[in-house]
Design an enzyme around this catalytic site. Sequence first.
Site, PDB file in Angstrom:
ATOM      1  N   GLY A  51       0.833  -1.200   0.000  1.00 57.66           N
ATOM      2  CA  GLY A  51       0.000   0.000   0.000  1.00 57.66           C
ATOM      3  C   GLY A  51       0.865   1.245   0.000  1.00 57.66           C
ATOM      4  O   GLY A  51       0.606   2.177   0.756  1.00 57.66           O
ATOM      5  N   HIS A  52       1.898   1.233  -0.848  1.00 59.14           N
ATOM      6  CA  HIS A  52       2.803   2.369  -0.955  1.00 59.14           C
ATOM      7  C   HIS A  52       3.600   2.289  -2.259  1.00 59.14           C
ATOM      8  O   HIS A  52       3.532   1.296  -2.969  1.00 59.14           O
ATOM      9  CB  HIS A  52       3.753   2.430   0.245  1.00 59.14           C
ATOM     10  CG  HIS A  52       4.588   1.204   0.414  1.00 59.14           C
ATOM     11  ND1 HIS A  52       4.207   0.161   1.233  1.00 59.14           N
ATOM     12  CD2 HIS A  52       5.763   0.828  -0.138  1.00 59.14           C
ATOM     13  CE1 HIS A  52       5.130  -0.794   1.184  1.00 59.14           C
ATOM     14  NE2 HIS A  52       6.081  -0.417   0.344  1.00 59.14           N
ATOM     15  N   ALA A  53       4.333   3.344  -2.525  1.00 60.35           N
ATOM     16  CA  ALA A  53       5.273   3.402  -3.646  1.00 60.35           C
ATOM     17  C   ALA A  53       6.582   3.950  -3.094  1.00 60.35           C
ATOM     18  O   ALA A  53       6.652   4.382  -1.939  1.00 60.35           O
ATOM     19  CB  ALA A  53       4.739   4.307  -4.759  1.00 60.35           C
TER      20      ALA A  53
END
Length: 140
Positions: A51-53
């Site tokens: 749930g991130h980059a």
Amino acid sequence: MNLHKAQIIDFPKIPDERGNLSFFENEKQLPFTIQRVYWIYDVPGGEMRGGHAYHHLEEVIVALSGSFDVVLHNGNEEHRFTLNRSHYGLYIPKMIWRRMENFSTNALAFVAANASYDESDYIRNFTEFQQLIQDASNRI
């Protein structure tokens, strides 16, 4: 942006009646030099990871045991990869949103990365991520 660069890497597989062996080596099978490895395990049913980059980090994710899905998003489109073979790895370039879901019982995700942990490299808000992608597109 960059989603087309995400790809499955088929690692060498040495079959043997006693069990198979697979491996990867820096810059022979990977598009970067490994600076950090970590693994994700004991994920409760229904839970999601990621749930991130990352601004700069690149990764290769391997399902050493079990299976799970890796869902990638470039700000405009989404693509799902199911990892369930320990001789396949998913290369994820920088600036791609990722989440991992649908973990099977006893799934073990192994991750090789091109940099040490740096909290400031994370983008944890999807709206912020989309804005960064849009800003980068406007500069081109």
